[in-house]
Write a protein that holds these residues in place. Structure first.
Motif, PDB file in Angstrom:
ATOM      1  N   PRO A 113      19.197  36.791  38.119  1.00 33.44           N
ATOM      2  CA  PRO A 113      18.050  37.714  38.876  1.00 33.44           C
ATOM      3  C   PRO A 113      17.615  37.081  39.854  1.00 33.44           C
ATOM      4  N   GLY A 114      17.588  37.714  41.123  1.00 31.52           N
ATOM      5  CA  GLY A 114      16.882  37.198  42.516  1.00 31.52           C
ATOM      6  C   GLY A 114      17.487  36.079  43.066  1.00 31.52           C
ATOM      7  N   LYS A 115      18.597  35.600  42.718  1.00 31.81           N
ATOM      8  CA  LYS A 115      19.451  34.323  42.917  1.00 31.81           C
ATOM      9  C   LYS A 115      20.864  35.069  43.765  1.00 31.81           C
ATOM     10  N   GLN A 116      21.257  34.121  44.697  1.00 31.56           N
ATOM     11  CA  GLN A 116      22.533  34.432  45.116  1.00 31.56           C
ATOM     12  C   GLN A 116      23.618  33.945  44.187  1.00 31.56           C
ATOM     13  N   ARG A 117      24.728  34.772  44.276  1.00 33.87           N
ATOM     14  CA  ARG A 117      25.898  34.385  43.418  1.00 33.87           C
ATOM     15  C   ARG A 117      26.617  32.851  43.671  1.00 33.87           C
ATOM     16  N   GLU A 118      26.751  32.045  42.741  1.00 38.01           N
ATOM     17  CA  GLU A 118      27.215  30.730  42.995  1.00 38.01           C
ATOM     18  C   GLU A 118      28.552  30.464  42.071  1.00 38.01           C
ATOM     19  N   LEU A 119      29.108  29.602  42.706  1.00 36.85           N
ATOM     20  CA  LEU A 119      30.505  28.971  42.021  1.00 36.85           C
ATOM     21  C   LEU A 119      29.877  28.139  40.735  1.00 36.85           C
ATOM     22  N   VAL A 120      30.726  28.618  39.601  1.00 40.11           N
ATOM     23  CA  VAL A 120      30.550  27.676  38.438  1.00 40.11           C
ATOM     24  C   VAL A 120      31.717  26.812  38.158  1.00 40.11           C
ATOM     25  N   ALA A 121      32.649  27.268  38.167  1.00 41.73           N
ATOM     26  CA  ALA A 121      33.833  26.426  37.927  1.00 41.73           C
ATOM     27  C   ALA A 121      35.405  27.469  38.697  1.00 41.73           C
ATOM     28  N   ALA A 122      36.200  26.373  39.137  1.00 34.04           N
ATOM     29  CA  ALA A 122      37.234  27.039  39.710  1.00 34.04           C
ATOM     30  C   ALA A 122      38.709  26.417  39.218  1.00 34.04           C
ATOM     31  N   SER A 123      39.743  26.931  39.343  1.00 34.77           N
ATOM     32  CA  SER A 123      41.006  26.001  39.021  1.00 34.77           C
ATOM     33  C   SER A 123      42.096  26.393  40.202  1.00 34.77           C
ATOM     34  N   HIS A 124      42.515  25.397  40.891  1.00 33.63           N
ATOM     35  CA  HIS A 124      43.303  25.769  42.118  1.00 33.63           C
ATOM     36  C   HIS A 124      44.508  24.585  41.893  1.00 33.63           C
ATOM     37  N   SER A 125      45.776  25.181  41.773  1.00 36.76           N
ATOM     38  CA  SER A 125      46.783  24.297  41.386  1.00 36.76           C
ATOM     39  C   SER A 125      46.423  23.426  40.268  1.00 36.76           C
ATOM     40  N   SER A 126      46.478  22.276  40.573  1.00 32.26           N
ATOM     41  CA  SER A 126      46.074  21.174  39.314  1.00 32.26           C
ATOM     42  C   SER A 126      44.575  20.571  39.568  1.00 32.26           C
ATOM     43  N   THR A 127      43.919  21.134  40.508  1.00 33.19           N
ATOM     44  CA  THR A 127      42.521  20.642  40.781  1.00 33.19           C
ATOM     45  C   THR A 127      41.643  21.640  40.068  1.00 33.19           C
ATOM     46  N   SER A 153      49.298  42.270  41.016  1.00 30.37           N
ATOM     47  CA  SER A 153      50.022  41.089  41.777  1.00 30.37           C
ATOM     48  C   SER A 153      49.693  39.888  41.585  1.00 30.37           C
ATOM     49  N   THR A 154      49.830  39.487  40.460  1.00 28.60           N
ATOM     50  CA  THR A 154      49.374  38.238  39.964  1.00 28.60           C
ATOM     51  C   THR A 154      50.199  37.100  40.595  1.00 28.60           C
ATOM     52  N   PHE A 155      51.202  37.574  41.189  1.00 30.32           N
ATOM     53  CA  PHE A 155      52.173  36.309  41.908  1.00 30.32           C
ATOM     54  C   PHE A 155      51.235  35.761  43.110  1.00 30.32           C
ATOM     55  N   SER A 156      50.350  36.622  43.759  1.00 33.17           N
ATOM     56  CA  SER A 156      49.672  36.316  44.910  1.00 33.17           C
ATOM     57  C   SER A 156      48.586  35.411  44.492  1.00 33.17           C
ATOM     58  N   ILE A 157      48.197  35.099  43.352  1.00 35.40           N
ATOM     59  CA  ILE A 157      47.173  34.536  42.828  1.00 35.40           C
ATOM     60  C   ILE A 157      47.296  32.935  43.255  1.00 35.40           C
ATOM     61  N   VAL A 158      46.265  32.348  44.180  1.00 36.89           N
ATOM     62  CA  VAL A 158      46.251  30.953  44.129  1.00 36.89           C
ATOM     63  C   VAL A 158      45.191  30.021  43.471  1.00 36.89           C
ATOM     64  N   SER A 159      44.086  30.796  43.253  1.00 36.89           N
ATOM     65  CA  SER A 159      43.207  30.185  42.614  1.00 36.89           C
ATOM     66  C   SER A 159      42.468  31.325  41.630  1.00 36.89           C
ATOM     67  N   MET A 160      41.608  30.689  40.407  1.00 38.13           N
ATOM     68  CA  MET A 160      40.931  31.580  39.589  1.00 38.13           C
ATOM     69  C   MET A 160      39.664  30.743  39.281  1.00 38.13           C
ATOM     70  N   GLY A 161      38.586  31.471  38.898  1.00 36.07           N
ATOM     71  CA  GLY A 161      37.593  30.719  38.508  1.00 36.07           C
ATOM     72  C   GLY A 161      36.350  31.373  38.111  1.00 36.07           C
ATOM     73  N   TRP A 162      35.307  31.167  38.005  1.00 32.67           N
ATOM     74  CA  TRP A 162      33.984  32.116  37.578  1.00 32.67           C
ATOM     75  C   TRP A 162      33.023  31.627  38.457  1.00 32.67           C
ATOM     76  N   TYR A 163      32.250  32.747  38.740  1.00 32.22           N
ATOM     77  CA  TYR A 163      30.776  32.600  39.540  1.00 32.22           C
ATOM     78  C   TYR A 163      29.774  33.113  38.668  1.00 32.22           C
ATOM     79  N   ARG A 164      28.699  33.104  38.999  1.00 32.58           N
ATOM     80  CA  ARG A 164      27.464  33.515  38.171  1.00 32.58           C
ATOM     81  C   ARG A 164      26.380  34.102  39.157  1.00 32.58           C
ATOM     82  N   GLN A 165      25.641  34.985  38.855  1.00 29.90           N
ATOM     83  CA  GLN A 165      24.538  35.272  39.620  1.00 29.90           C
ATOM     84  C   GLN A 165      23.191  35.686  38.648  1.00 29.90           C
TER      85      GLN A 165
END
Length: 114
Positions: free
Chosen positions: A41-55, A27-39
């Protein structure tokens, strides 16, 4: 439902480059943003980069080194990683958000080591 399949990753020396790719299906029509996170060892998952509309959004630690690109026709998102550092070592996860749902890929290992 949205399925995310990642490719890329691996072992690279400090200062090297890697490219991660993620393809979305379902259901890709429902996607509003895509991006990458990383985790790491021993750390929380964190945002690396994201794309939302033109931002696009980047973690401070990767600004100037990583570039996110999104193709809304092919439903893909890529992360070009340059000047990699040992502290970039982590499992990288593709992420998509839409219709109040978070979707995750299976993760791909990136190891930066000499």
């Amino acid at each position: 439902q949205v399925q995310l399949v990642e490719s890329g990753g691996g072992l690279v020396q400090p200062g090297g480059s890697l490219r991660l790719s993620c393809a979305a299906s379902g259901s890709t029509f429902s996607i509003v943003s895509m991006g990458w996170y990383r985790q790491a060892p021993g750390k929380q998952r964190e945002l690396v980069a994201a794309s939302h509309s033109s931002t696009t959004t980047y973690a401070d630690s990767v600004k100037g080194r990583f570039t996110i690109s999104r193709d809304n026709v092919k439903n893909t998102v890529t992360l070009q990683m340059n000047s990699l550092k040992p502290e970039d070592t982590a499992v990288y996860y593709c992420h998509a958000y839409g219709q109040l749902q978070n979707y995750w890929g299976q993760g791909t290992q990136v190891t930066v080591s000499s």
